[in-house]
Design a protein around this motif. Structure first.
Motif, short mmCIF file in Angstrom:
data_model
loop_
_atom_site.label_atom_id
_atom_site.label_comp_id
_atom_site.label_asym_id
_atom_site.label_seq_id
_atom_site.Cartn_x
_atom_site.Cartn_y
_atom_site.Cartn_z
N ARG A 182 -2.01 -5.40 8.68
CA ARG A 182 -1.83 -4.65 7.43
C ARG A 182 -1.38 -3.21 7.75
O ARG A 182 -0.47 -2.68 7.13
N GLN B 82 1.94 -0.86 6.70
CA GLN B 82 1.87 0.53 6.19
C GLN B 82 2.72 1.45 7.06
O GLN B 82 3.51 2.25 6.57
N ASP C 95 0.84 -1.21 0.00
CA ASP C 95 0.00 0.00 0.00
C ASP C 95 0.87 1.26 0.00
O ASP C 95 0.50 2.29 -0.53
#
Ligand code: FMN
Length: 246
Positions: A193, A197, A31
């Motif tokens: 997740r 990031q 991401d």
């Protein structure tokens, strides 16, 4: 940022809880623009180190064994960060992962030097990939179970073999498949997740993110009750199948 992710559970793919966490973490890294090379150790032919020390003497930095390890070494050399992901087997890493690690001996020099009062080996290259993030899961419910792995990694760090950037540990990992924990599982994987990031963006994972990942799913009494119920159910199920086939 180039990331080499080393996956070391003998369970392949989607049933591995290590894989769940690794996959979520890497998605977060992506991401934020990181480039990922996944090294699934199950898919490589990696022979056991035989202790011949050829990589220290006859061909410095090069192993005598003929297998897939040179391909992995090339990926590691290119990476800015390595993610090491393995489940806990007998309070340590899996044999699959340890076998890989033994073969990274080529990164050390044979010579001795003193670091913080005790002997070590200097590293052969100023490896770009000395930075590591560790992801591990285990069956037992207490974070204390990760102490031996944490101490082992910290000791290696003290010897100058690696820089630990973060350790992401998930106890009671097998319970994440149980339907009552579906929402918790999603929360934990979303936080994992976010951890990816945060690391790529800020170089650090927030305490709150780690708190969500490592949160207790249940108290010890409930763990023992539900865990024992599950294993008895599995044993009975197989017993019934055996009887069916008589
Ligand atoms: C051979 C073996 C040894 C294990 N040793 C431990 C252990 O020492 N402590 C623990 O909490 N869980 C232990 N477990 C449970 C695993 O860590 C757990 O099942 C984990 O979720 C497996 O991860 P994976 O799904 O990524 O393969 C062990 C499992 C196996 C098969």
């Amino acid at each position: 940022m180039k990331i080499a992710a080393v996956y070391g559970s003998p369970r392949r793919g989607k049933i591995s809880k290590t894989y769940w966490l690794l996959d979520a973490f890497l998605a977060g890294c992506r991401d934020e623009g990181a480039k990922i090379q996944l090294i699934n150790l199950n898919e490589y032919d990696i022979k056991f180190c035989t202790g011949c020390y050829t990589c220290w003497t006859k061909t410095p930095g090069k192993c005598a064994l003929k297998d897939d390890m040179p391909k992995i070494i090339e990926i590691l050399k290119e990476a800015d960060l390595e993610v090491w992901a393995f489940p806990m087997y007998f309070f340590g890493p899996t044999a699959l992962f340890k076998n890989f690690l033994d073969r990274t001996m080529i990164f050390a020099e044979p010579f001795f030097e003193i670091k913080d009062g005790i002997c070590t080996h200097p590293m052969r290259y100023e490896e770009k990939s000395k930075d590591k993030i560790i992801i591990s899961v285990c069956g037992f419910p207490e974070m204390d179970h990760f102490k031996p792995i944490h101490e082992w990694l910290k000791f290696m760090e003290g010897r100058g073999l690696l820089n630990i950037k973060a350790e992401i540990y998930r106890p009671a990992a097998e319970f994440l498949v149980a339907p009552p924990f579906k929402a918790k599982k999603e929360e934990i994987l979303e936080a994992t997740r976010r951890a990816g990031q945060e690391y790529v963006r800020d170089g650090i994972i927030k305490e709150e993110t780690m708190r969500i990942i490592t949160q207790d799913l249940m108290d010890q009494e409930a763990f023992i009750r539900e865990g024992n119920k599950y294993w008895q159910w599995e044993i009975d199920r197989w017993e019934a199948k055996r009887k069916e086939n008589l």
